[in-house]
Motif scaffolding. Structure first.
Motif, PDB file in Angstrom:
ATOM      1  N   LEU A   1       0.854  -1.180   0.000  1.00  0.00           N
ATOM      2  CA  LEU A   1       0.000   0.000   0.000  1.00  0.00           C
ATOM      3  C   LEU A   1       0.890   1.230   0.000  1.00  0.00           C
TER       4      LEU A   1
ATOM      5  N   VAL B   1      -4.396  -0.895  -7.707  1.00  0.00           N
ATOM      6  CA  VAL B   1      -5.714  -0.387  -7.318  1.00  0.00           C
ATOM      7  C   VAL B   1      -5.536   1.058  -6.878  1.00  0.00           C
TER       8      VAL B   1
ATOM      9  N   GLN C   1      -7.725   3.299  -3.196  1.00  0.00           N
ATOM     10  CA  GLN C   1      -8.242   2.028  -2.712  1.00  0.00           C
ATOM     11  C   GLN C   1      -9.414   2.160  -1.751  1.00  0.00           C
TER      12      GLN C   1
ATOM     13  N   ARG D   1     -10.412  -6.124  -4.811  1.00  0.00           N
ATOM     14  CA  ARG D   1      -8.985  -6.231  -5.065  1.00  0.00           C
ATOM     15  C   ARG D   1      -8.634  -7.692  -5.354  1.00  0.00           C
TER      16      ARG D   1
ATOM     17  N   VAL E   1      -1.321  -0.939  -4.100  1.00  0.00           N
ATOM     18  CA  VAL E   1      -2.539  -0.254  -3.742  1.00  0.00           C
ATOM     19  C   VAL E   1      -2.194   1.195  -3.433  1.00  0.00           C
TER      20      VAL E   1
END
Ligand code: ADP
Ligand code: MG
Length: 695
Positions: free
Chosen positions: A291, A394, A397, A405, A419
């Motif tokens: 992330l 993504v 998110q 996802r 992400v």
């Protein structure tokens, strides 16, 4: 299984639960005996001290038990409507009055329990709007009585009977997931003891404390158990993902210098640092789950491009999923600027592309001819298949769930996952909510990003704000005017059409105005954005549809109508639309000065702060993380008790540490001391243990 899983049996196993009751319970999502026992009372009724009516004293709070005599309703609206009933017991008589809807189902002969403030009223005693319950059981027990939710037609009598049976037959021996050694260390109750304390409080309990986790060991124990199991589940899921074979992308082969030449700018120091981290992930033969948090405008898209480039050069496809059409279209334009030079084909899959064109694209994707595929949720549709999907990106998110996802990732053999998010959250929370992801922060903003000043404008000075906006536009540049979502029901807020008409006849008459909202056909929407980007329009009057993704560097002005109706993060995102180029920007937040304190607080924070991290933290404080992070749509096992505790960073830390300590001792939970724990984790998280693969 052993007696330990008895409480997972259906509620029908309890005496007296027939199809009718089972149906009522199902409406409350209660299927098993465990579901039932974990449904806590809404409140408690204190029947320990009942005062005879003759002994009521003026102005004191008291509980009275009596029988309803004459009961009369008086008409009228709202508070004028009232019901007056005579109540008597062996010692005397009093009157009870309910304003509004209270007391409406009482009738002569009902036995009731009333709690409230006593008032003398013309010689007699009266209670106004007392807390009222009809005593529907014969014995009318004294003590502290739990009261459950009666919506959907479950009567207190039924609740009480079921709970009594369930407690008696199924609670004994219910230890719960917290291992004995840890419970002892932290002074926690077993689930059995916690449930008894909450469903059948002893006569000396302090009812006010039962629902406050800081004061109620019972509730604190249930919360701790739930959070511990949650942390274990998410950690185990993570370990499982790491044990899968992933793609080891070859960075040499990718020739990064080519990419940097094609990019219209040089990566900022923050971007370079982040890139080093995720490129190292990509080079490892384990699927990446990363992330990247970066404020609005920090330049996350360029990172996605870099990752997609590496994948493409290694012969793998990338899918970039964006939450809106507008953003997907934006991305394809920016990706093409770079990837066309590199002779890497890109494709856009969105609702705007249909019919024969869509089929042609789907074919190109299935054959692997298009290595970089950008799209909306449409990417998830069955028609879209990849030849070799190696990377999933993504974007934004928080607009997607974990399930989405995963669904996209399932279109490839263990692809790397990246992400992107602009909602930064405190680390311990990120580790919990995104426990299955590595987290990195993208610091700073790319050089050249301009300053945006924010002005709070009360409604009565709205004209002045438009005058200033017009003056700014005469010096060059473009602007957005945003009003709350199109809705005829909202009287105060003009819809975009009305607003645009008003502005072109008045304050912004000299400029070219365009309209943008969610109900336009995708093609028309695309056209409007394109006109704005080309400079054929000066002002876009829009709904929040521009919130994510619209990236027009010449935009220097933003005026938000009814800004008090928007959330903090949303306003920050909106503000992020201006100041993306070389010129400084200005943002007017027009608000109703009658708006509530929370709205005013939000606006003050925005005027003061420009840092997305600080704003996100303030937002979490104001709204709580469940709201901000869209907890429910994360597709994680839902939390019964602990969602109230997501703000409790200490609890998050403690349970995380405990989970890791347990796994350090016993990675597969094979120790008999962890038998319960293993059962509960498996029950809530599926097959995350013992090397089995979750479905
Ligand atoms: P976000 O993180 O909000 O998705 P974007 O990726 O849309 O931000 O980038 C914001 C703007 O900054 C874009 O116009 C982009 O082209 C520009 N940008 C990104 N990185 C750089 C950089 N290193 N130098 C100059 N401009 C950049
Ligand atoms: Mg972005």
């Amino acid at each position: 299984m052993s007696y330990r899983s008895d409480h997972l049996q259906p509620v029908e196993r309890l005496p007296g639960v027939g199809p009718h009751t089972a149906e009522l319970l199902l409406k409350k999502d209660i299927r098993t005996i465990e579901d039932l026992l974990l449904t806590l009372p809404l409140k408690y009724e204190d029947r320990r001290t009942i005062t005879p009516i003759a002994e009521l004293t003026d102005a004191a709070k008291a509980t009275v038990r009596g029988v309803v005599g004459k009961a009369v309703s008086y008409g009228g609206r709202g508070r004028l409507r009232r019901r007056v009933a005579q109540i008597s017991d062996d010692t005397g008589e009093m009157q009870a009055v309910w304003f509004g809807w209270g007391g409406r189902d009482l009738k002569r002969g009902d036995r009731v329990l009333l709690t409230g403030q006593v008032k003398s009223y013309r010689e007699s005693r009266q209670m106004q709007n007392p807390d009222t319950s009809i005593i529907d059981d014969d014995e009318a027990p004294r003590g502290i009585l739990p009261i459950y939710s009666e919506t959907d037609g479950m009567r207190q009598r039924t609740w009480r009977k079921l709970m009594a049976h369930a407690l008696e037959k199924f609670a004994p021996g219910w230890v719960g997931g917290v291992p004995g050694w840890l419970a002892a260390e932290r002074g926690l109750l077993t689930v059995e003891d916690a449930l008894r304390a909450l469903h059948a409080p002893p006569d000396d309990a302090e009812t006010a404390r039962l629902f406050d986790p800081r004061q109620s060991p019972a509730l604190a124990s249930l919360i701790f158990e739930e959070m511990l199991v949650f942390q274990l589940g998410i950690t185990l899921r993570r370990r499982q993902a790491e044990s899968e074979d992933g793609i080891a992308f070859d960075l040499e082969q990718a020739n990064l210098a080519d990419f940097h030449r094609a990019l219209p700018f040089t990566l900022s120091p923050g971007q370079t640092k982040c890139a080093a981290t995720f490129l190292a992930d990509m080079a490892r033969p384990v699927p990446m789950h990363r992330l990247i948090h970066g404020d609005v405008g920090s330049g996350k898209t360029a990172l996605a491009m870099l990752a997609a480039y590496v994948a493409a050069r290694n012969g793998w496809q990338t899918a970039v999923m964006a939450p809106t059409e507008v953003l997907a279209q934006q991305h394809i334009i920016r990706f093409q600027e770079v990837f066309d030079q590199l002779h890497i084909r890109t494709a856009l899959i969105s609702a705007a592309v249909d019919g024969r064109e869509r089929r042609r694209l789907e074919e190109a994707i299935a054959l692997g001819i298009a290595p970089v595929v950008i799209g909306t949720h449409a990417l998830l549709s069955g028609g879209v298949t990849f030849s070799r999907l190696g990377l999933v990106v993504v974007d934004e998110q928080h607009k997607f769930g974990v399930g989405q996802r995963a669904a996209l990732a399932a279109k490839g053999p263990s692809p790397d996952i990246m992400v992107l998010s602009a909602t930064p959250i405190p680390r311990s929370m990120a580790l919990t909510v995104y426990g299955d992801l590595d987290v990195s922060r993208l610091e700073g903003k790319p050089a050249g990003c301009a300053v945006v000043t924010t002005q709070l404008t009360p409604q009565r000075e709205r004209d002045e704000a438009y005058r200033q906006l017009a003056a700014r536009l005469r010096n060059g540049g473009q602007a957005y005017v945003v009003c709350p979502r199109l809705s005829a029901a909202d009287g105060a807020a003009a819809d975009v059409h009305t607003l645009a008409r008003e502005l072109s006849a008045g304050a912004l008459g000299e400029f070219r105005l365009g309209i943008l909202h969610g109900r336009m056909k995708p093609a028309a929407r695309m056209q409007t954005i394109d006109d704005f980007r080309r400079g054929a329009l000066d002002v876009l009057v829009a709904t929040t549809i521009i919130e994510v993704g619209v990236d027009v560097p010449q935009a220097v002005g933003l005026l938000v109508e009814n800004a008090d109706r928007f959330g903090l993060s949303q306003l920050h995102q909106l503000r992020g639309r201006v100041g993306r180029g070389a010129s400084d920007g200005v943002c007017f937040l027009v608000y109703d000065d009658q708006c509530n304190d929370q709205a005013q607080e939000r606006l003050r924070i925005l005027a003061r702060e420009t840092d997305g991290f600080a704003i996100a933290e303030a937002d979490l404080r104001l709204r709580g993380p469940g709201e901000v992070l869209g907890w429910r749509q994360h597709g994680l096992p839902s939390l019964r008790f602990a969602h109230h505790s997501m703000n409790d960073l200490a609890l998050l830390e403690q349970t995380r540490e405990a989970a890791h300590a347990i796994l350090a001792r016993d990675p597969q939970l094979q120790d008999p001391a962890h038998e319960w724990l293993k059962m509960v984790v498996t029950q809530r998280w599926g097959a995350v243990l013992g090397g089995e693969r979750a479905g």
